[in-house]
Design a protein around this motif. Structure first.
Motif, PDB file in Angstrom:
ATOM      1  N   LEU A   6       0.839  -1.200   0.000  1.00  0.00           N
ATOM      2  CA  LEU A   6       0.000   0.000   0.000  1.00  0.00           C
ATOM      3  C   LEU A   6       0.872   1.248   0.000  1.00  0.00           C
ATOM      4  CD1 LEU A   6      -2.131  -1.167   3.039  1.00  0.00           C
ATOM      5  CD2 LEU A   6      -2.892  -1.255   0.683  1.00  0.00           C
ATOM      6  N   ASP A   9       0.575   6.457   3.011  1.00  0.00           N
ATOM      7  CA  ASP A   9      -0.543   7.223   3.567  1.00  0.00           C
ATOM      8  C   ASP A   9      -1.742   6.338   3.907  1.00  0.00           C
ATOM      9  OD1 ASP A   9      -0.614   6.863   0.740  1.00  0.00           O
ATOM     10  OD2 ASP A   9      -2.300   8.253   0.625  1.00  0.00           O
ATOM     11  N   GLN A  10      -1.750   5.096   3.432  1.00  0.00           N
ATOM     12  CA  GLN A  10      -2.841   4.164   3.706  1.00  0.00           C
ATOM     13  C   GLN A  10      -2.517   3.216   4.860  1.00  0.00           C
ATOM     14  OE1 GLN A  10      -2.791   2.638  -0.370  1.00  0.00           O
ATOM     15  NE2 GLN A  10      -4.956   3.270  -0.530  1.00  0.00           N
ATOM     16  N   GLN A  12      -2.053   1.390   8.307  1.00  0.00           N
ATOM     17  CA  GLN A  12      -2.774   1.293   9.569  1.00  0.00           C
ATOM     18  C   GLN A  12      -1.761   0.939  10.647  1.00  0.00           C
ATOM     19  OE1 GLN A  12      -5.934  -1.514   8.887  1.00  0.00           O
ATOM     20  NE2 GLN A  12      -7.018  -0.141   7.501  1.00  0.00           N
ATOM     21  N   ARG A  29       1.073  -4.637   4.417  1.00  0.00           N
ATOM     22  CA  ARG A  29       0.034  -5.171   5.300  1.00  0.00           C
ATOM     23  C   ARG A  29       0.152  -6.690   5.279  1.00  0.00           C
ATOM     24  NH1 ARG A  29      -5.206  -2.449   4.362  1.00  0.00           N
ATOM     25  NH2 ARG A  29      -4.080  -0.899   5.574  1.00  0.00           N
TER      26      ARG A  29
END
Length: 106
Positions: A6, A9-10, A12, A29
């Protein structure tokens, strides 16, 4: 392993953000452990060239040893998932594990 790439900025909180020369470049991720087990089982089937359920007993024992080394049985329902893939009972998987531990003197 089934990881997803990703933009940084995405990301988590559980994602791994990779930086290059001080700048965040990409986020990784990682899949849930249970998803990883499915990927590992699929890779083992590809390596053996057949469904794991079609392997002989010795090969199935080898698969169980390899999976234990990779932590497959620390995943919730790991034994059940592996037993299903091998076409054996949970009891059989536990027997394979116990034999391996006995052989190591554990």
């Amino acid at each position: 392993m089934g990881a997803e790439l990703l933009g940084p900025d995405q990301a988590q909180p559980d994602d791994v953000v990779l930086a290059w020369e001080g700048q965040d470049v990409i986020a990784v991720r990682l899949p849930q452990l249970s998803d990883s087990l499915d990927h590992i089982l699929a890779a083992m089937e590809r390596r053996h060239g057949m469904p794991l359920a079609d392997l002989d007993r010795k090969a199935k024992q080898s698969v169980v040893r390899a999976l234990e080394a990779r932590g497959a049985f620390s995943v919730r329902h790991g034994v059940e998932t592996v037993a299903s893939a091998l076409g054996v009972s949970r009891f059989t998987v536990y027997n394979y594990l116990n034999r391996e531990h006995a052989a190591k003197g554990e």
